[in-house]
Design a protein around this motif. Structure first.
Motif, PDB file in Angstrom:
ATOM      1  N   GLU A 153     -23.906  36.528  -1.577  1.00 28.20           N
ATOM      2  CA  GLU A 153     -23.015  36.857  -2.691  1.00 28.20           C
ATOM      3  C   GLU A 153     -21.674  36.136  -2.526  1.00 28.20           C
ATOM      4  N   HIS A 154     -21.170  36.090  -1.289  1.00 28.33           N
ATOM      5  CA  HIS A 154     -19.867  35.491  -1.007  1.00 28.33           C
ATOM      6  C   HIS A 154     -20.010  33.969  -0.908  1.00 28.33           C
ATOM      7  N   ASP A 155     -19.500  33.277  -1.923  1.00 25.90           N
ATOM      8  CA  ASP A 155     -19.552  31.804  -1.907  1.00 25.90           C
ATOM      9  C   ASP A 155     -18.274  31.216  -2.507  1.00 25.90           C
ATOM     10  N   ALA A 156     -17.161  31.932  -2.322  1.00 25.66           N
ATOM     11  CA  ALA A 156     -15.890  31.549  -2.942  1.00 25.66           C
ATOM     12  C   ALA A 156     -15.456  30.132  -2.576  1.00 25.66           C
ATOM     13  N   GLU A 157     -15.812  29.679  -1.378  1.00 25.29           N
ATOM     14  CA  GLU A 157     -15.382  28.352  -0.929  1.00 25.29           C
ATOM     15  C   GLU A 157     -16.552  27.371  -0.833  1.00 25.29           C
ATOM     16  N   GLY A 158     -17.655  27.690  -1.481  1.00 29.24           N
ATOM     17  CA  GLY A 158     -18.785  26.771  -1.492  1.00 29.24           C
ATOM     18  C   GLY A 158     -20.022  27.337  -0.830  1.00 29.24           C
ATOM     19  N   PRO A 159     -21.118  26.574  -0.875  1.00 26.65           N
ATOM     20  CA  PRO A 159     -22.407  27.064  -0.360  1.00 26.65           C
ATOM     21  C   PRO A 159     -22.455  27.251   1.152  1.00 26.65           C
ATOM     22  N   ASP A 160     -21.484  26.683   1.893  1.00 28.03           N
ATOM     23  CA  ASP A 160     -21.456  26.859   3.349  1.00 28.03           C
ATOM     24  C   ASP A 160     -20.544  28.012   3.773  1.00 28.03           C
ATOM     25  N   ASP A 161     -19.945  28.697   2.804  1.00 27.07           N
ATOM     26  CA  ASP A 161     -18.958  29.741   3.104  1.00 27.07           C
ATOM     27  C   ASP A 161     -19.580  30.929   3.830  1.00 27.07           C
ATOM     28  N   MET A 162     -20.506  31.623   3.214  1.00 29.34           N
ATOM     29  CA  MET A 162     -21.109  32.801   3.851  1.00 29.34           C
ATOM     30  C   MET A 162     -21.936  32.445   5.082  1.00 29.34           C
ATOM     31  N   PRO A 163     -22.705  31.355   5.059  1.00 29.17           N
ATOM     32  CA  PRO A 163     -23.423  31.004   6.288  1.00 29.17           C
ATOM     33  C   PRO A 163     -22.475  30.802   7.477  1.00 29.17           C
ATOM     34  N   ALA A 164     -21.290  30.260   7.229  1.00 34.72           N
ATOM     35  CA  ALA A 164     -20.320  30.077   8.306  1.00 34.72           C
ATOM     36  C   ALA A 164     -19.887  31.419   8.883  1.00 34.72           C
ATOM     37  N   HIS A 165     -19.695  32.423   8.023  1.00 37.46           N
ATOM     38  CA  HIS A 165     -19.323  33.751   8.505  1.00 37.46           C
ATOM     39  C   HIS A 165     -20.461  34.382   9.313  1.00 37.46           C
ATOM     40  N   VAL A 166     -21.688  34.238   8.842  1.00 37.73           N
ATOM     41  CA  VAL A 166     -22.840  34.788   9.569  1.00 37.73           C
ATOM     42  C   VAL A 166     -22.938  34.146  10.947  1.00 37.73           C
ATOM     43  N   ARG A 167     -22.805  32.826  11.003  1.00 38.67           N
ATOM     44  CA  ARG A 167     -22.887  32.115  12.278  1.00 38.67           C
ATOM     45  C   ARG A 167     -21.801  32.598  13.243  1.00 38.67           C
ATOM     46  N   SER A 168     -20.610  32.806  12.713  1.00 41.89           N
ATOM     47  CA  SER A 168     -19.493  33.266  13.545  1.00 41.89           C
ATOM     48  C   SER A 168     -19.762  34.659  14.111  1.00 41.89           C
ATOM     49  N   VAL A 169     -20.299  35.545  13.277  1.00 44.77           N
ATOM     50  CA  VAL A 169     -20.588  36.904  13.717  1.00 44.77           C
ATOM     51  C   VAL A 169     -21.704  36.919  14.767  1.00 44.77           C
ATOM     52  N   LEU A 170     -22.657  36.023  14.646  1.00 43.45           N
ATOM     53  CA  LEU A 170     -23.779  35.981  15.591  1.00 43.45           C
ATOM     54  C   LEU A 170     -23.402  35.344  16.927  1.00 43.45           C
ATOM     55  N   THR A 171     -22.290  34.653  16.974  1.00 40.22           N
ATOM     56  CA  THR A 171     -21.859  34.024  18.213  1.00 40.22           C
ATOM     57  C   THR A 171     -20.625  34.778  18.720  1.00 40.22           C
ATOM     58  N   GLN A 172     -19.510  34.087  18.955  1.00 40.39           N
ATOM     59  CA  GLN A 172     -18.329  34.755  19.508  1.00 40.39           C
ATOM     60  C   GLN A 172     -17.057  34.078  19.013  1.00 40.39           C
ATOM     61  N   THR A 173     -15.992  34.845  18.951  1.00 40.52           N
ATOM     62  CA  THR A 173     -14.681  34.256  18.676  1.00 40.52           C
ATOM     63  C   THR A 173     -13.757  34.401  19.872  1.00 40.52           C
ATOM     64  N   GLY A 174     -14.241  34.984  20.964  1.00 43.98           N
ATOM     65  CA  GLY A 174     -13.446  35.118  22.170  1.00 43.98           C
ATOM     66  C   GLY A 174     -14.299  34.972  23.414  1.00 43.98           C
ATOM     67  N   LEU A 175     -13.738  34.320  24.433  1.00 43.52           N
ATOM     68  CA  LEU A 175     -14.418  34.141  25.715  1.00 43.52           C
ATOM     69  C   LEU A 175     -13.442  34.447  26.838  1.00 43.52           C
ATOM     70  N   THR A 176     -13.914  35.082  27.884  1.00 44.22           N
ATOM     71  CA  THR A 176     -13.129  35.276  29.098  1.00 44.22           C
ATOM     72  C   THR A 176     -13.846  34.545  30.223  1.00 44.22           C
ATOM     73  N   LEU A 177     -13.103  33.644  30.867  1.00 47.34           N
ATOM     74  CA  LEU A 177     -13.679  32.751  31.869  1.00 47.34           C
ATOM     75  C   LEU A 177     -12.974  32.925  33.205  1.00 47.34           C
ATOM     76  N   PRO A 178     -13.708  32.862  34.314  1.00 48.68           N
ATOM     77  CA  PRO A 178     -13.057  32.949  35.621  1.00 48.68           C
ATOM     78  C   PRO A 178     -12.323  31.645  35.957  1.00 48.68           C
ATOM     79  N   VAL A 179     -11.217  31.812  36.675  1.00 53.50           N
ATOM     80  CA  VAL A 179     -10.434  30.666  37.156  1.00 53.50           C
ATOM     81  C   VAL A 179     -10.456  30.725  38.679  1.00 53.50           C
ATOM     82  N   ARG A 180     -10.824  29.603  39.290  1.00 50.73           N
ATOM     83  CA  ARG A 180     -10.855  29.523  40.745  1.00 50.73           C
ATOM     84  C   ARG A 180     -10.256  28.180  41.161  1.00 50.73           C
ATOM     85  N   ALA A 181      -9.306  28.232  42.077  1.00 51.19           N
ATOM     86  CA  ALA A 181      -8.642  27.020  42.587  1.00 51.19           C
ATOM     87  C   ALA A 181      -8.041  26.198  41.450  1.00 51.19           C
ATOM     88  N   GLY A 182      -7.514  26.879  40.437  1.00 48.35           N
ATOM     89  CA  GLY A 182      -6.840  26.202  39.332  1.00 48.35           C
ATOM     90  C   GLY A 182      -7.754  25.560  38.313  1.00 48.35           C
TER      91      GLY A 182
END
Length: 136
Positions: free
Chosen positions: A77-106
């Motif tokens: 239903e959501h296609d305000a910015e074109g045919p790739d609009d809603m698929p982009a949101h679905v892809r984002s929700v299925l993956t991640q917008t934040g990551l926490t990574l370990p740091v060792r020796a800089g």
């Protein structure tokens, strides 16, 4: 603690390794051992840890996402910015917008074949803002 905002220009749908930009933030932070958190301030792109040796892995992931969240699907239903609009949101929700990574020796303590990627889900390029917080 060190916190900064970085901007990454995407070239359109696909993955761009951002490990070098994160390594620069680590150097600026002066943190030797701790954590690095990366947060993407957008809803149509994502962050992933992926194999960085064989580009076929990234192409296969893109083909997989195209199958489960196709552009222009009449389901959307959501296609305000074109045919790739809603698929982009679905892809984002299925993956991640934040990551926490370990740091060792800089350095990011990633595995041998791991890289951190910004995955652009829109078909055209965008400037993407990321908040990087390093503490240790």
């Amino acid at each position: 603690m060190h916190q900064s905002e970085i901007t990454i220009q995407s070239a359109g749908r696909g993955m761009r390794e951002i490990s070098p930009e994160l390594a620069m933030e680590l150097r600026q932070s002066g943190v030797r051992d701790g954590l690095c958190h990366v947060f993407l301030q957008h809803t149509s792109a994502s962050l992933i840890i992926c194999e960085n040796a064989d580009p076929a892995v990234r192409r296969d992931l893109e083909r997989f996402m195209s199958r489960i969240a196709p552009d222009g699907d009449p389901l959307w239903e959501h296609d305000a910015e074109g045919p790739d609009d809603m698929p982009a949101h679905v892809r984002s929700v299925l993956t991640q917008t934040g990551l926490t990574l370990p740091v060792r020796a800089g350095q990011l303590a990633l595995g041998t074949w791991q890289g951190v990627y910004l995955w652009e889900h829109r078909t055209r390029g965008h400037q993407r803002r990321l908040m990087v917080t390093v503490w240790g």
